[in-house]
Design a protein around this motif. Structure first.
Motif, short mmCIF file in Angstrom:
data_model
loop_
_atom_site.label_atom_id
_atom_site.label_comp_id
_atom_site.label_asym_id
_atom_site.label_seq_id
_atom_site.Cartn_x
_atom_site.Cartn_y
_atom_site.Cartn_z
N TRP A 1 0.80 -1.22 0.00
CA TRP A 1 0.00 0.00 0.00
C TRP A 1 0.84 1.27 0.00
N GLU A 2 2.09 1.17 0.40
CA GLU A 2 2.90 2.39 0.47
C GLU A 2 3.56 2.73 -0.87
N ASN A 3 4.04 1.72 -1.56
CA ASN A 3 4.81 2.00 -2.78
C ASN A 3 4.35 1.18 -3.99
N GLY A 4 3.30 0.39 -3.83
CA GLY A 4 2.93 -0.53 -4.91
C GLY A 4 1.56 -0.29 -5.49
N CYS A 5 1.10 0.95 -5.55
CA CYS A 5 -0.21 1.27 -6.14
C CYS A 5 -0.03 2.09 -7.41
N TYR A 6 -1.03 2.09 -8.26
CA TYR A 6 -0.96 2.93 -9.45
C TYR A 6 -2.14 3.89 -9.51
N TYR A 7 -1.89 5.05 -10.07
CA TYR A 7 -2.89 6.10 -10.21
C TYR A 7 -2.81 6.62 -11.64
N THR A 8 -3.96 6.82 -12.27
CA THR A 8 -3.93 7.22 -13.68
C THR A 8 -3.45 8.66 -13.86
N PHE A 9 -3.30 9.42 -12.76
CA PHE A 9 -2.71 10.75 -12.92
C PHE A 9 -1.20 10.77 -12.65
N ASP A 10 -0.61 9.60 -12.39
CA ASP A 10 0.84 9.54 -12.23
C ASP A 10 1.54 9.91 -13.53
N LYS A 11 2.70 10.53 -13.41
CA LYS A 11 3.44 10.94 -14.60
C LYS A 11 3.78 9.74 -15.48
N ASN A 12 4.27 8.68 -14.85
CA ASN A 12 4.65 7.50 -15.63
C ASN A 12 3.47 6.89 -16.35
N TYR A 13 2.32 6.91 -15.69
CA TYR A 13 1.12 6.37 -16.32
C TYR A 13 0.72 7.23 -17.52
N GLU A 14 0.78 8.54 -17.35
CA GLU A 14 0.42 9.45 -18.44
C GLU A 14 1.34 9.27 -19.64
N VAL A 15 2.61 9.04 -19.37
CA VAL A 15 3.56 8.81 -20.47
C VAL A 15 3.20 7.52 -21.20
N ALA A 16 2.94 6.45 -20.45
CA ALA A 16 2.61 5.16 -21.06
C ALA A 16 1.32 5.26 -21.86
N GLU A 17 0.35 6.00 -21.36
CA GLU A 17 -0.93 6.14 -22.06
C GLU A 17 -0.77 6.95 -23.34
N THR A 18 0.02 8.00 -23.28
CA THR A 18 0.29 8.79 -24.48
C THR A 18 0.97 7.95 -25.55
N ASN A 19 1.90 7.12 -25.12
CA ASN A 19 2.59 6.23 -26.05
C ASN A 19 1.61 5.24 -26.68
N ALA A 20 0.67 4.71 -25.87
CA ALA A 20 -0.34 3.79 -26.39
C ALA A 20 -1.21 4.46 -27.44
N PHE A 21 -1.58 5.71 -27.17
CA PHE A 21 -2.37 6.47 -28.16
C PHE A 21 -1.63 6.55 -29.49
N PHE A 22 -0.35 6.87 -29.41
CA PHE A 22 0.42 7.04 -30.65
C PHE A 22 0.61 5.73 -31.39
N GLU A 23 0.79 4.63 -30.65
CA GLU A 23 0.93 3.33 -31.29
C GLU A 23 -0.31 3.00 -32.11
N LEU A 24 -1.47 3.29 -31.57
CA LEU A 24 -2.71 3.04 -32.30
C LEU A 24 -2.89 4.03 -33.46
N TYR A 25 -2.44 5.25 -33.24
CA TYR A 25 -2.52 6.26 -34.30
C TYR A 25 -1.66 5.85 -35.49
N LYS A 26 -0.45 5.33 -35.21
CA LYS A 26 0.43 4.89 -36.28
C LYS A 26 -0.17 3.76 -37.10
N LYS A 27 -1.01 2.95 -36.46
CA LYS A 27 -1.65 1.83 -37.16
C LYS A 27 -2.91 2.26 -37.89
N ASN A 28 -3.17 3.58 -37.92
CA ASN A 28 -4.36 4.14 -38.57
C ASN A 28 -5.66 3.65 -37.92
N LEU A 29 -5.57 3.33 -36.64
CA LEU A 29 -6.76 2.89 -35.93
C LEU A 29 -7.43 4.03 -35.16
#
Length: 975
Positions: free
Chosen positions: A167-195
């Motif tokens: 509970w102290e160091n092993g949770c994830y939040y969608t507003f975390d910087k690392n999460y936002e970076v990973a999500e942005t990358n996922a968006f671009f991967e789908l964009y590159k596939k014309n999806l």
């Protein structure tokens, strides 16, 4: 052993001065484990600290490195309010699985998360009066603070429930910087596939939230009332002739709509292919003298609704309507065409549908086919815009907009009939207000290209709930595209720039990489905080082979759908290389939500398999009467009140966490589950039964040393029989845990407890209390109870961790190391339990005798110790098995099982006849007759059984026990 004939009188003489002369000679149970706990809430909190609940997850993660991994991926709950019973059901189910897998030796990966973006949080964090006046950065600041505070509050409760996680160091939040970076990358991967693409399409639009909504963000109001109307559309002159009418005839197309406000946006009328149409005239009623065109199959329903009778003038095929035109019912100068539309039916309405392409998905599809205009006539706030015309701009569609349209239709003599229509209608799941279909430029994921792949992927998934696969397939078939853009501020911005001169969107690898670099440092707030020159600097424009400078571009204003946020968690949390989880477990509404978004993004990113191997869907928590919980009704059950009690503990007592956990386990969570005070009282009773059984077991082990070698273990048949019963139940419970059928596992646990407490404990109490301390019979019972205790503790451990840890602390010979959490011990190994060390025929004989005893107890409520019992059989097999239990009368397993005063085994009919004098009762079962008569022996003052020859005198067995260590006895009783 020495036998002294005068021992009874000697002992009685010695004990005359004591109230209970044999009290000190009986070995009573002894344990420090209390039968009940006071202040259960405080006790559980202290117990969690002592037993290291918070350290357990990290311990197993490190100590099980290299072992087989089990991944339970957590669907993030919204950080938008206090926990409710639904949270308890979800988190406790997950923890039962985590603890079971941990005990089995897996390295368990469970990373709790929170969905921190979106309107559910924004509306809680910001007053409605401020929601559209604050700057995006201020909105985000307040929403982030609220989400963080709420997730911390929820986390505190999850810890209280004993949920195993870091509970102290092993949770994830969608507003975390690392999460936002990973999500942005996922968006671009789908964009590159014309999806991913941007287009003008009809979307679910919420005027109350002023944003587009996904299908998963809708809920349906079955009692919605729409202001509906039958509206006439005058045919043009040449169309009258085409349908065989005179030009002077007043011929109109009749159409029905539940949304009159859409009439200004009418671009065509749709008819069905292969349907018979007709022209009718009213015979009686209030519909005037006009002729109306409608489908033949709809005449009766329309006449019934309008309260009139129609006479058919002529009929024709639907093909005759091709090429016909009509005048707009609000402006005769506007003409449009009738077109064939595949979605038109005769099941409701008139068989002719008014088409407003800007406000209907089917209408839009027809408009694209026939090149009709598709603009919306409604703005983002739900008011008619300038495209509506007719002086309607600024009027809210559901109120004054509807009023004004109907008024103009009536003025033009084209309002035939209006009425209220009750039907199911989609609403915004947050505001509960009705939504509309509205064309607007949005960002979409094109899902048709991999829809078949998604359907095939379902064949690889183990759906644990009945009908789960069909529900998932139904969700996949509901849409050809997924709208992923929202018009709000609290979320991850869609990383798109627009050319000021052309309006074209700009998404390049260089622009995405630059943004991800900024996000990793300062988070996605930079999208609103930084100037365009820093978001899209000139060197990025150059690298992207784009013309101009930063001043030639502007940032977009859309954010990503929260379902896209959570849908890519398999990548942001689990990682691309290990993105497939063993299990997803959420409510059944997630087929159209998180399950859908996770599956579609995973496959769209090129993965061959779905992101989950198994899907567990649970129902919803309802009030005790089966109704939905509602604060206005006052039937909401607060899980914190359940565990810790309310303000008045007499009214709302504290049940503790384990009782709440047992409620989850015992309920069939694949369906909706009820909860109330009465139900929780029942759950508490069951937990107390389990506790009492464990307490009895360990209280009789206080002087016991567990065997170190199984080959040295010898059990009496009755002990072996019940140990095998418990072990068989244990194996069944293990199998049920493996298949996630927790309610059946809980029932099997209760069956074990009932078997022990109602039958076995009753049989062996005498042997435990009254036999010699180190006698073989007592050691046999203790050995069996030692293993029974271990099996029962392991069976309940995933469900009742607090009780197990408490019993472990008080256990006189625990299986885990002292001071360690019970969960570090591992699941019991079958080979360590002596369940196969006894003669099978002996065990079968035990079952036969128990069956006879059950028949006796069923017809006579008196204790069996009041009887002498004789068994008789001529069946060689039955006799052989019974003889295996029949040694001497004083040490007879059959007598102990029956609990009778005296027992006799007869082998022929003559003996049976001789023994049947007097008042007897005969019971028969499987070829064995049982003759029951009143006992002739007297109660023993030590063991209380009817086994003494003379009243007040110990029985022979008790005399044998008392005569051991004679010198010590003389010393003991000489005072």
């Amino acid at each position: 052993m020495l036998i002294f004939k005068d021992l009874p009188s000697l002992c009685l003489k010695r004990f005359k001065s004591t109230k209970s002369p044999f009290q000190k000679t009986v070995i009573l149970p002894k344990t420090t484990l209390p039968l009940r706990r006071k202040n259960i809430s405080d006790f559980e909190k202290d117990l969690q600290k002592v037993c290291g609940f918070l350290e357990l997850y990290n311990w197993q993660w490190k100590s099980r490195e290299g072992e087989e991994k089990f991944v339970l991926h957590d669907g993030p709950p919204y950080a938008n309010g206090d926990v409710h019973v639904g949270h308890a059901m979800n988190k406790i189910l997950k923890d039962i699985i985590v603890r079971h897998k941990m005990l089995e030796g897996y390295q368990v990966q469970y990373i709790p998360g929170w969905d921190c973006h979106g309107l559910p949080i924004e509306t809680k964090a910001i007053k409605s009066s401020e929601s559209f006046s604050l700057s995006p950065l201020e909105v985000r600041k307040r929403a982030r603070r609220f989400a963080r505070q709420t997730s911390n509050k929820q986390k505190k409760v999850f810890k209280r429930w004993g949920i195993t996680a870091d509970w102290e160091n092993g949770c994830y939040y969608t507003f975390d910087k690392n999460y936002e970076v990973a999500e942005t990358n996922a968006f671009f991967e789908l964009y590159k596939k014309n999806l991913i693409f941007r287009d003008l399409k009809p979307v679910n639009w919420s005027p109350s939230s002023k944003t587009a909504l996904a299908e998963g963000e809708l809920e349906y109001n079955a009692a919605h009332i729409s202001r509906s109307a039958y509206i006439s559309f005058p045919l043009t002159q040449h169309s009258k002739s085409n349908l065989g009418m005179h030009q002077a005839d007043n011929v109109k197309i009749l159409s029905w709509t539940t949304q009159p406000w859409t009439i200004p946006g009418n671009k065509a009328l749709g008819y069905a292919d292969g349907v018979k149409y007709c022209i009718v005239k009213q015979v009686n009623g209030t519909c005037g003298q006009a002729f109306y065109v409608m489908a033949v199959d709809c005449i009766d329903n329309v006449a019934s609704r309008l309260g009139c009778t129609f006479q058919i003038r002529n009929t024709f095929d639907s093909s005759s309507l091709a090429g016909c035109t009509y005048h707009h019912p609000m402006d005769m100068s506007i003409t449009s065409s009738l077109v064939q539309a595949a979605h038109v039916t005769t099941s409701a309405g008139t068989g002719v549908v008014h088409l407003a392409p800007g406000h209907g998905a089917e209408d839009f599809a027809v408009a694209r086919k026939f090149n009709l205009p598709t603009e919306s006539i409604v703005d983002r706030e739900g008011c008619l815009n300038s495209n509506a015309g007719f002086g309607l701009e600024g009027k809210f569609i559901f109120t004054e907009g509807n009023d004004a349209v109907i008024e103009q239709l009536a003025a033009n003599d084209n309002l035939v009939f209006q009425h209220d229509y009750t039907h199911s209608y989609p609403c915004d799941w947050r505001t509960k207000a009705p939504i509309i279909i509205r064309t607007s430029k949005q960002w979409f994921i094109e899902t048709t290209s991999f829809a078949e792949k998604a359907r095939e992927a379902c064949d690889k998934v183990s759906f644990l709930a009945d009908g789960g696969k069909n529900t998932m397939l139904s969700s996949l078939s509901q849409r050809d595209f997924w709208c992923i853009s929202r018009q709000r501020a609290w979320g991850l911005p869609i990383p798109t720039f627009y050319c000021r001169s052309t309006g074209n969107p700009i998404v390049t690898e260089s622009s995405i990489n630059h943004l991800m670099s900024l996000y990793s440092e300062d988070g996605a707030d930079v999208w609103w905080k930084y100037p365009i020159s820093k978001l899209l600097p000139d060197h990025v424009i150059s690298q992207s082979n784009l013309p101009g400078t930063s001043d030639d571009y502007e940032r977009g204003n859309d954010i990503l759908d929260i379902w896209f946020d959570s849908g890519v968690s398999w990548s942001a949390v689990l990682g691309d290389t290990s993105s497939v989880a063993d299990l997803y477990l959420e409510g059944r509404d997630q087929y159209n939500g998180w399950f859908y978004s996770s599956l579609m993004t995973h496959l769209a990113m090129g993965k061959k398999d779905p992101p989950f191997k198994s899907l567990y869907t649970h129902g919803f928590a309802l009030a005790g009467d089966g109704h939905k919980m509602s604060k206005s009704i006052g039937n909401v059950v607060d899980p914190l009140v359940v565990t810790d009690g309310g303000k008045n503990l007499k009214v709302d007592p504290a049940y503790g966490v384990d009782v709440l956990r047992w409620w989850v386990a015992e309920s069939n969570t694949f369906n909706d589950v009820r909860i109330s005070k009465e139900i929780m009282n029942s759950m508490q009773l069951n937990v107390n039964k389990i506790r009492s059984s464990l307490r009895f077991l360990i209280s009789n082990l206080n002087d016991f040393e567990a065997p170190t070698k199984m080959e040295e273990v010898t059990l009496k048949p009755i002990d072996a029989y019940f140990l095998r019963k418990v072990h068989q139940n244990y194996e069944q419970i293990t199998e049920l845990f493996e298949s996630y059928r927790f309610s059946k596992a809980a029932q099997c646990i209760l069956n074990t407890v009932h078997t022990l407490s109602r039958t076995y404990f009753t049989i062996v109490k005498d042997r435990l209390y009254c036999e010699a301390k180190n006698g073989g019979g007592r050691l046999s019972a203790q050995t069996a109870m030692h293993f029974m205790c271990g099996l029962l503790m392991k069976s309940i451990a995933p469900i009742l961790p607090h009780l197990v840890e408490e019993v472990h602390i008080h256990h006189p010979c625990p299986t885990a190391s002292e001071g360690e959490s019970y969960f570090k011990n591992g699941w019991i190994n079958v080979t360590t339990c002596p369940v196969g060390s006894n003669n099978e025929q002996q065990l079968d004989a035990v079952a036969r005798v128990l069956a006879l005893k059950s028949k006796l107890v069923a017809i006579d409520s008196r204790p069996t110790s009041d009887y002498d019992i004789t068994l008789h059989t001529t069946c060689p097999d039955a006799l052989h098995k019974l003889m295996l239990l029949h040694t001497t009368e004083g040490d007879c397993d059959i007598r102990e099982i029956l609990g009778c005063s005296r027992f006799t085994l007869l082998t022929n009919d003559d003996e049976m006849m001789t023994s049947s004098d007097g008042d007897v009762m005969i019971i028969e079962d499987n070829g064995v007759k049982m003759m029951v008569s009143t006992a002739v022996m007297k109660p023993c003052p030590r063991c209380r059984l009817n086994t003494s020859v003379k009243a007040g005198q110990p029985c022979d067995r008790c005399l044998d026990v008392l005569s051991d260590g004679w010198d010590e006895e003389i010393t003991l009783y000489s005072n």
